[in-house]
Design a protein around this motif. Structure first.
Motif, short mmCIF file in Angstrom:
data_model
loop_
_atom_site.label_atom_id
_atom_site.label_comp_id
_atom_site.label_asym_id
_atom_site.label_seq_id
_atom_site.Cartn_x
_atom_site.Cartn_y
_atom_site.Cartn_z
N LYS A 184 -4.77 -37.98 -39.83
CA LYS A 184 -4.59 -36.93 -40.85
C LYS A 184 -4.53 -37.50 -42.26
CE LYS A 184 -1.97 -33.27 -38.44
NZ LYS A 184 -1.74 -33.85 -37.11
N ASN A 185 -4.02 -38.71 -42.39
CA ASN A 185 -3.60 -39.18 -43.71
C ASN A 185 -4.27 -40.46 -44.23
OD1 ASN A 185 -1.34 -37.23 -44.29
ND2 ASN A 185 -0.61 -38.05 -42.33
N TYR A 186 -5.13 -41.08 -43.45
CA TYR A 186 -5.63 -42.40 -43.85
C TYR A 186 -6.52 -42.37 -45.09
CZ TYR A 186 -10.40 -41.67 -42.13
OH TYR A 186 -11.68 -41.22 -41.95
N THR A 187 -6.99 -41.19 -45.48
CA THR A 187 -7.82 -41.09 -46.69
C THR A 187 -6.98 -40.84 -47.94
OG1 THR A 187 -8.18 -38.72 -46.34
CG2 THR A 187 -9.82 -40.24 -45.41
N ALA A 188 -5.66 -40.85 -47.81
CA ALA A 188 -4.79 -40.56 -48.94
C ALA A 188 -5.04 -41.52 -50.10
CB ALA A 188 -3.32 -40.64 -48.51
N GLU A 230 -8.40 -60.56 -37.03
CA GLU A 230 -7.56 -59.40 -37.36
C GLU A 230 -8.27 -58.48 -38.34
OE1 GLU A 230 -4.84 -58.38 -36.05
OE2 GLU A 230 -4.45 -60.12 -34.76
N ILE A 231 -9.01 -59.06 -39.29
CA ILE A 231 -9.77 -58.23 -40.23
C ILE A 231 -10.86 -57.45 -39.49
CG2 ILE A 231 -11.39 -58.31 -42.16
CD1 ILE A 231 -9.76 -60.64 -43.29
N ALA A 232 -11.53 -58.12 -38.55
CA ALA A 232 -12.57 -57.44 -37.77
C ALA A 232 -11.98 -56.29 -36.96
CB ALA A 232 -13.26 -58.45 -36.85
N LYS A 233 -10.81 -56.52 -36.38
CA LYS A 233 -10.13 -55.48 -35.61
C LYS A 233 -9.75 -54.30 -36.50
CE LYS A 233 -6.11 -54.94 -32.57
NZ LYS A 233 -4.95 -55.66 -31.97
N SER A 234 -9.26 -54.61 -37.71
CA SER A 234 -8.90 -53.57 -38.66
C SER A 234 -10.13 -52.77 -39.09
CB SER A 234 -8.23 -54.20 -39.88
OG SER A 234 -8.00 -53.24 -40.89
N ASP A 235 -11.23 -53.46 -39.35
CA ASP A 235 -12.46 -52.77 -39.74
C ASP A 235 -12.95 -51.84 -38.63
OD1 ASP A 235 -12.50 -53.99 -42.20
OD2 ASP A 235 -13.90 -55.57 -41.62
N HIS A 236 -12.82 -52.30 -37.38
CA HIS A 236 -13.24 -51.47 -36.24
C HIS A 236 -12.37 -50.22 -36.15
CE1 HIS A 236 -15.15 -50.33 -32.62
NE2 HIS A 236 -14.20 -50.76 -31.78
N THR A 237 -11.07 -50.38 -36.37
CA THR A 237 -10.17 -49.23 -36.36
C THR A 237 -10.55 -48.22 -37.43
OG1 THR A 237 -8.34 -50.59 -35.52
CG2 THR A 237 -7.76 -48.51 -36.59
N ARG A 238 -10.92 -48.72 -38.60
CA ARG A 238 -11.32 -47.82 -39.69
C ARG A 238 -12.59 -47.05 -39.32
NH1 ARG A 238 -10.12 -50.67 -45.49
NH2 ARG A 238 -7.99 -51.37 -45.04
N ARG A 239 -13.51 -47.69 -38.64
CA ARG A 239 -14.73 -46.99 -38.22
C ARG A 239 -14.39 -45.90 -37.21
NH1 ARG A 239 -16.83 -52.32 -38.74
NH2 ARG A 239 -16.48 -52.78 -36.52
N LEU A 240 -13.44 -46.18 -36.33
CA LEU A 240 -13.02 -45.17 -35.35
C LEU A 240 -12.38 -43.98 -36.06
CD1 LEU A 240 -11.46 -47.49 -32.61
CD2 LEU A 240 -13.59 -46.17 -32.43
N LEU A 241 -11.56 -44.25 -37.07
CA LEU A 241 -10.95 -43.16 -37.84
C LEU A 241 -12.01 -42.34 -38.55
CD1 LEU A 241 -7.92 -45.11 -39.36
CD2 LEU A 241 -7.76 -43.17 -37.76
N ALA A 242 -13.00 -43.01 -39.12
CA ALA A 242 -14.04 -42.32 -39.88
C ALA A 242 -14.86 -41.38 -39.00
CB ALA A 242 -14.95 -43.33 -40.56
N ARG A 243 -15.00 -41.70 -37.72
CA ARG A 243 -15.75 -40.81 -36.83
C ARG A 243 -14.82 -39.93 -35.99
NH1 ARG A 243 -16.36 -42.61 -31.53
NH2 ARG A 243 -16.10 -44.83 -31.08
N HIS A 244 -13.57 -39.84 -36.43
CA HIS A 244 -12.60 -38.93 -35.82
C HIS A 244 -12.41 -39.20 -34.33
CE1 HIS A 244 -12.87 -36.78 -39.61
NE2 HIS A 244 -14.16 -36.63 -39.44
N ALA A 245 -12.31 -40.45 -33.98
CA ALA A 245 -12.13 -40.83 -32.57
C ALA A 245 -10.77 -40.36 -32.06
CB ALA A 245 -12.24 -42.35 -32.43
#
Length: 354
Positions: free
Chosen positions: A247-251, A206-221
């Motif tokens: 829009k908001n994950y960097t809050a 689950e942590i690996a999946k979360s980290d992958h999601t964060r990378r997708l957000l960081a590259r504006h997927a």
């Protein structure tokens, strides 16, 4: 000799008495529900112009005969919430009224027929809404423009200090606010896994999946890219929700909290909060605000994230029945009284204390 009562007549009589009993009980229960859900305040629907459209709101005012009152402006947490939070705000509004304060809240965009879509909003957009509501309130003759403050829960933690940076506020009540979106998300993930008794292998996955999601957000997927990367399983995510998170994950409220220095702040924290790391939140607020001497921290050991009693929130049936028959009892012991007292102390010029 007395004639024998026929079985049919006896059965009919029993049925009639049973029906009468049911009706009496139902009438009594209805009376209890109506009484418990009647609040000592006056509510009115209001319309607030903002950005070319209308905010559909509710203004709840004390019935104390005074011509002007202070005001608590409500900023919602996450989700498609209407002005009253399905009547969940009303016990708090009543407590505010007892302290001499009116309460103002509005439907989120796209909720209850309101124009717009709350999932299109950034935290700055939400702050601009609140600023418009405060400006509207300041123009009303029944509101004391020098006694207008904010109440906000959970996601509102990123909105409240932004509002205070844009317009003066007299106080802030922050309920279960987070500091950093990504840190809060990781805390919530791990807390839920622990609550589920997840294995080490599942936790790692689950942590690996979360980290992958964060990378997708960081590259504006895009949402389509997200679904593809997740193996075609959106896991409950929608395109609109993905856009909102993007829009908001960097809050992060760390710097914004400086706008609250010198403003009386009541920070309300739950003892069983699996959504927000309350220890981290308290440290963040103390670092930013303790120097101003206006921070009050209240902790409720028996409360969940929503500040409902944990024993009630864990059961949908208990929550429903309590909301019907004793809605003021939903909240953690002391929660309503502490907010009322905080507001009363402001009126007396009292100083906040930890």
């Amino acid at each position: 000799m007395c004639p024998k009562v026929q079985p049919r007549r006896r059965g009919l009589r029993a049925a009639v008495w049973s029906l009468v009993t049911v009706l009496v009980v139902a009438t009594g229960l209805t009376g209890v529900v109506l009484w418990q859900n009647t609040y000592d305040m006056e509510e009115q629907r209001v319309s607030i112009r903002h950005g070319g459209h209308t905010l559909n709101g509710v203004l709840a005012a004390p019935k104390d005969g005074r011509k002007r009152h202070g005001l608590v402006v409500y900023v919602h947490g996450d989700g498609p919430l209407d002005a009253t939070h399905d009547d969940g705000y009303k016990p708090m509004w009543e407590a505010n009224a007892k302290a001499g304060y009116a309460s103002l809240s509005w439907d989120k965009p796209g909720v209850a027929g309101a124009p717009g879509d709350w999932l299109d909003q950034s935290m700055d957009d939400r702050a601009d809404e609140a600023v418009a509501a405060i400006a509207w309130a300041r123009a009303r003759p029944d509101i004391d423009r020098d006694r207008i403050g904010l109440w906000g829960a959970s996601q509102a933690g990123w909105v409240l200090p932004k509002v205070a940076a844009k317009t003066p506020v007299s106080f802030v009540i922050a309920v279960s606010p987070a500091i950093n979106w990504l840190q809060q998300g990781r805390y919530n993930l791990l807390a839920e896994l622990r609550a589920d008794g997840a294995s080490a292998a599942r936790t790692k996955a689950e942590i690996a999946k979360s980290d992958h999601t964060r990378r997708l957000l960081a590259r504006h997927a895009t949402f389509e890219e997200y679904v593809t990367e997740m193996g075609g399983d959106a896991n409950g995510m929608t395109a609109d929700r993905w856009g909102f998170i993007s829009k908001n994950y960097t809050a992060d409220a760390t710097r914004d909290l400086r706008a609250l220095r010198g403003v009386p702040v009541l920070l309300t924290l739950a003892g069983h909060d699996i959504n927000v790391d309350t220890a981290d939140t308290e440290r963040g607020y103390r670092r930013a605000l303790d120097g101003g001497g206006a921070l009050t921290v209240k902790r409720y050991p028996d409360a969940a994230h929503s500040l409902l009693k944990r024993s009630i929130e864990q059961s949908g049936l208990k929550t429903t029945l309590t909301a019907l028959f004793s809605p003021r009892s939903l909240f953690a012991d002391g929660f309503l009284d502490d907010q009322r007292q905080f507001l009363k102390d402001l009126g007396r010029g009292g100083n906040a204390t930890p």
